[in-house]
Design a protein around this motif. Structure first.
Motif, PDB file in Angstrom:
ATOM      1  N   UNK A   1       0.849  -1.190   0.000  1.00 37.75           N
ATOM      2  CA  UNK A   1       0.000   0.000   0.000  1.00 37.75           C
ATOM      3  C   UNK A   1       0.889   1.246   0.000  1.00 37.75           C
ATOM      4  N   UNK A   2       0.305   2.366  -0.410  1.00 37.09           N
ATOM      5  CA  UNK A   2       1.008   3.632  -0.238  1.00 37.09           C
ATOM      6  C   UNK A   2       1.146   3.930   1.259  1.00 37.09           C
ATOM      7  N   UNK A   3       2.208   4.597   1.656  1.00 40.94           N
ATOM      8  CA  UNK A   3       2.363   4.960   3.079  1.00 40.94           C
ATOM      9  C   UNK A   3       1.210   5.838   3.562  1.00 40.94           C
ATOM     10  N   UNK A   4       0.953   5.790   4.862  1.00 38.93           N
ATOM     11  CA  UNK A   4      -0.069   6.639   5.462  1.00 38.93           C
ATOM     12  C   UNK A   4       0.220   8.104   5.135  1.00 38.93           C
ATOM     13  N   UNK A   5      -0.837   8.852   4.914  1.00 33.49           N
ATOM     14  CA  UNK A   5      -0.686  10.261   4.612  1.00 33.49           C
ATOM     15  C   UNK A   5      -0.744  10.581   3.141  1.00 33.49           C
ATOM     16  N   UNK A   6      -0.609   9.574   2.289  1.00 36.01           N
ATOM     17  CA  UNK A   6      -0.736   9.779   0.849  1.00 36.01           C
ATOM     18  C   UNK A   6      -2.166   9.457   0.462  1.00 36.01           C
TER      19      UNK A   6
ATOM     20  N   UNK B   1       6.751  -8.386  -5.615  1.00 37.01           N
ATOM     21  CA  UNK B   1       6.170  -7.979  -4.341  1.00 37.01           C
ATOM     22  C   UNK B   1       4.796  -7.400  -4.653  1.00 37.01           C
ATOM     23  N   UNK B   2       3.776  -8.136  -4.269  1.00 39.05           N
ATOM     24  CA  UNK B   2       2.402  -7.747  -4.591  1.00 39.05           C
ATOM     25  C   UNK B   2       2.148  -6.321  -4.113  1.00 39.05           C
ATOM     26  N   UNK B   3       1.576  -5.471  -4.988  1.00 43.28           N
ATOM     27  CA  UNK B   3       1.561  -4.043  -4.694  1.00 43.28           C
ATOM     28  C   UNK B   3       0.417  -3.331  -5.397  1.00 43.28           C
ATOM     29  N   UNK B   4      -0.442  -2.694  -4.612  1.00 43.53           N
ATOM     30  CA  UNK B   4      -1.459  -1.818  -5.196  1.00 43.53           C
ATOM     31  C   UNK B   4      -0.842  -0.615  -5.903  1.00 43.53           C
ATOM     32  N   UNK B   5       0.166   0.052  -5.343  1.00 39.96           N
ATOM     33  CA  UNK B   5       0.787   1.155  -6.076  1.00 39.96           C
ATOM     34  C   UNK B   5       1.350   0.741  -7.433  1.00 39.96           C
ATOM     35  N   UNK B   6       1.887  -0.477  -7.532  1.00 39.50           N
ATOM     36  CA  UNK B   6       2.516  -0.919  -8.773  1.00 39.50           C
ATOM     37  C   UNK B   6       1.498  -1.026  -9.905  1.00 39.50           C
ATOM     38  N   UNK B   7       0.469  -1.847  -9.715  1.00 43.28           N
ATOM     39  CA  UNK B   7      -0.499  -1.998 -10.799  1.00 43.28           C
ATOM     40  C   UNK B   7      -1.412  -0.781 -10.893  1.00 43.28           C
TER      41      UNK B   7
ATOM     42  N   UNK C   1      -7.069   4.167  -6.379  1.00 46.43           N
ATOM     43  CA  UNK C   1      -8.031   3.173  -5.907  1.00 46.43           C
ATOM     44  C   UNK C   1      -8.853   2.593  -7.041  1.00 46.43           C
ATOM     45  N   UNK C   2      -9.260   3.428  -8.013  1.00 45.97           N
ATOM     46  CA  UNK C   2     -10.033   2.906  -9.140  1.00 45.97           C
ATOM     47  C   UNK C   2      -9.262   1.807  -9.858  1.00 45.97           C
ATOM     48  N   UNK C   3      -7.976   2.027 -10.048  1.00 43.55           N
ATOM     49  CA  UNK C   3      -7.148   1.099 -10.812  1.00 43.55           C
ATOM     50  C   UNK C   3      -6.833  -0.184 -10.050  1.00 43.55           C
ATOM     51  N   UNK C   4      -6.674  -0.092  -8.727  1.00 38.77           N
ATOM     52  CA  UNK C   4      -6.172  -1.229  -7.951  1.00 38.77           C
ATOM     53  C   UNK C   4      -7.257  -2.067  -7.301  1.00 38.77           C
ATOM     54  N   UNK C   5      -8.354  -1.434  -6.843  1.00 34.71           N
ATOM     55  CA  UNK C   5      -9.355  -2.204  -6.099  1.00 34.71           C
ATOM     56  C   UNK C   5     -10.742  -1.583  -6.140  1.00 34.71           C
ATOM     57  N   UNK C   6     -11.039  -0.753  -7.147  1.00 34.04           N
ATOM     58  CA  UNK C   6     -12.253   0.051  -7.100  1.00 34.04           C
ATOM     59  C   UNK C   6     -13.468  -0.442  -7.845  1.00 34.04           C
ATOM     60  N   UNK C   7     -13.405  -1.594  -8.497  1.00 32.90           N
ATOM     61  CA  UNK C   7     -14.543  -2.049  -9.305  1.00 32.90           C
ATOM     62  C   UNK C   7     -15.550  -2.785  -8.422  1.00 32.90           C
ATOM     63  N   UNK C   8     -16.832  -2.555  -8.729  1.00 32.67           N
ATOM     64  CA  UNK C   8     -17.938  -3.261  -8.072  1.00 32.67           C
ATOM     65  C   UNK C   8     -18.727  -3.982  -9.151  1.00 32.67           C
ATOM     66  N   UNK C   9     -19.200  -5.193  -8.842  1.00 35.30           N
ATOM     67  CA  UNK C   9     -19.875  -5.981  -9.880  1.00 35.30           C
ATOM     68  C   UNK C   9     -20.805  -7.010  -9.265  1.00 35.30           C
ATOM     69  N   UNK C  10     -21.587  -7.631 -10.129  1.00 36.75           N
ATOM     70  CA  UNK C  10     -22.533  -8.678  -9.735  1.00 36.75           C
ATOM     71  C   UNK C  10     -22.024 -10.043 -10.181  1.00 36.75           C
TER      72      UNK C  10
END
Length: 385
Positions: free
Chosen positions: A141-146, A170-176, A239-248
């Protein structure tokens, strides 16, 4: 335990036009799904869960519990869940779309789109490294405060790697997340707008969103934390790119079928989906592609757990680059897990067997439990052939 299911079949010529067929065609499937998921719901106190299965293009939906403890509304195949990191498979598809259009290549670096990064350590990593978490040790994750994309870009400009690009995964939300941001820059528009217009609309996924509109908000489940307090995902950088999708469940099993049979898709979308099936790095028992993680099939539950272990998710692991012609020689399981604070998901499919499973829950279910449950159902599906 509230559970109901329906069965949908797809005409051979079209992926996204399901029609009702006899729900009693596979009674053993209902037994297998109940055996796998009902105990999981009880053990982890999950309010609601939607399970979708495809077998040779035939869809089955198993809906359990409620989408909201407050309203008591039952889960259906149209209930919208947060996908967490399963969102990365859609980000990968948008990257594949940009690749197919010639707007980006995976061997270029970030400074092509953000010249200010020229000469920085992050600019030594290619877009392929960013998309596969092998840029050199970007954090989970990005460091706190970002809190904003602008602050994230400033952090990346000053980031110092722990390893050379391509040495470790190293699995990373910032990377993808950064990869998705760069793909949007390559296509010269906002990420969420591009994803919804080019990928989601192109695949006819009309219950899948980055931001759930008011017209569908009643179908958006509430997630629940460990204390059963209602919760939804918080905003964050990329957030949209890394974990922001909602679906059925209905849309996600259609997305699985698009991955199983990309050859029937629109010419703009076929190469976009196929690009996400290429493996780039071997990491222990798993091959890392764009979004999807790959393992040989069939496999044991222990092998599947090893490929999705806490060590794989939370620690740097040695990565070995694969040659362009070094693809899988047999059947391959493609999978991706995802979580937010109130939701848990897992999607897995095997193109060679034409089978796939989607699990969406409005609680962050213990990862090994959901992986074991999906493996149980995959074994049952394979045995039906």
């Amino acid at each position: 335990m509230m559970r109901h299911f329906i069965n949908l079949a797809l005409p051979a010529c079209l992926v996204f036009c399901p029609v009702l067929v006899n729900a009693a065609d596979h009674p053993e499937l209902a037994v297998a799904v109940d055996h796998a998921f009902a105990p999981l719901m009880e053990e982890y106190d999950v309010p609601g869960m939607a399970i979708a299965i495809t077998i040779d293009g035939q869809h089955h939906f198993f809906n359990y519990g409620v989408s909201s403890l407050e309203s008591g509304d039952p889960v259906t195949e149209h209930t919208i869940f947060e996908l967490g990191s399963v969102s990365k498979t859609f980000t990968a598809a948008l990257g594949g779309y940009a690749l197919a259009r010639g707007e980006l290549t995976l061997d270029e670096t970030a400074s092509r789109y953000i010249p200010e990064l020229k000469g920085s350590p992050i600019d030594k990593a290619t877009l392929a490294h960013l998309a596969t978490y092998t840029a050199g040790g970007l954090p989970l994750q990005f460091p706190d405060g970002i809190a904003t994309d602008e602050e994230a870009l400033s952090y990346l400009a000053g980031w110092q790697p722990d390893a050379a690009p391509g040495e470790v995964r190293r699995y990373s939300n910032p990377s993808i997340g950064f990869f998705g941001h760069l793909a949007a820059r390559a296509l010269d528009d906002e990420f969420s707008k591009l994803l919804e217009e080019k990928i989601l609309a192109g695949l006819d996924l009309d219950h899948t969103f980055v931001r759930v509109p008011e017209s569908h908000i009643a179908s958006y489940a509430w997630g629940y934390d460990a204390n059963n307090q209602p919760i939804r995902v918080n905003p964050g950088p990329f957030d949209d790119e890394a974990y922001g999708v909602k679906s059925s469940a209905e849309d996600m099993i259609a997305f699985v079928d698009a991955n199983i049979h990309p050859e029937v898709l629109d010419p703009d979308l076929q190469p976009a989906i196929e690009a996400t099936h290429v493996g780039y790095f071997k990491v222990g028992p798993m091959t890392q592609g764009l979004g999807w993680e790959q393992m040989p099939y069939p496999l044991t539950a222990e092998e599947l757990l090893a490929g999705n272990s806490r060590t794989m998710a939370m620690e740097p692991n040695p990565a070995a680059a694969l040659a362009a012609d070094e693809g899988a020689s047999g059947a391959t399981l493609f999978g991706k897990t995802g979580s937010t604070n109130g939701f848990g998901a897992y999607v897995a499919f095997v193109p060679e067997e034409a089978i796939g499973v989607v699990m969406l829950a409005n609680k962050n279910v213990f990862m090994p439990a959901r992986i074991n449950a999906v493996h149980t159902v995959l074994e049952a599906l394979t045995a039906m052939d």
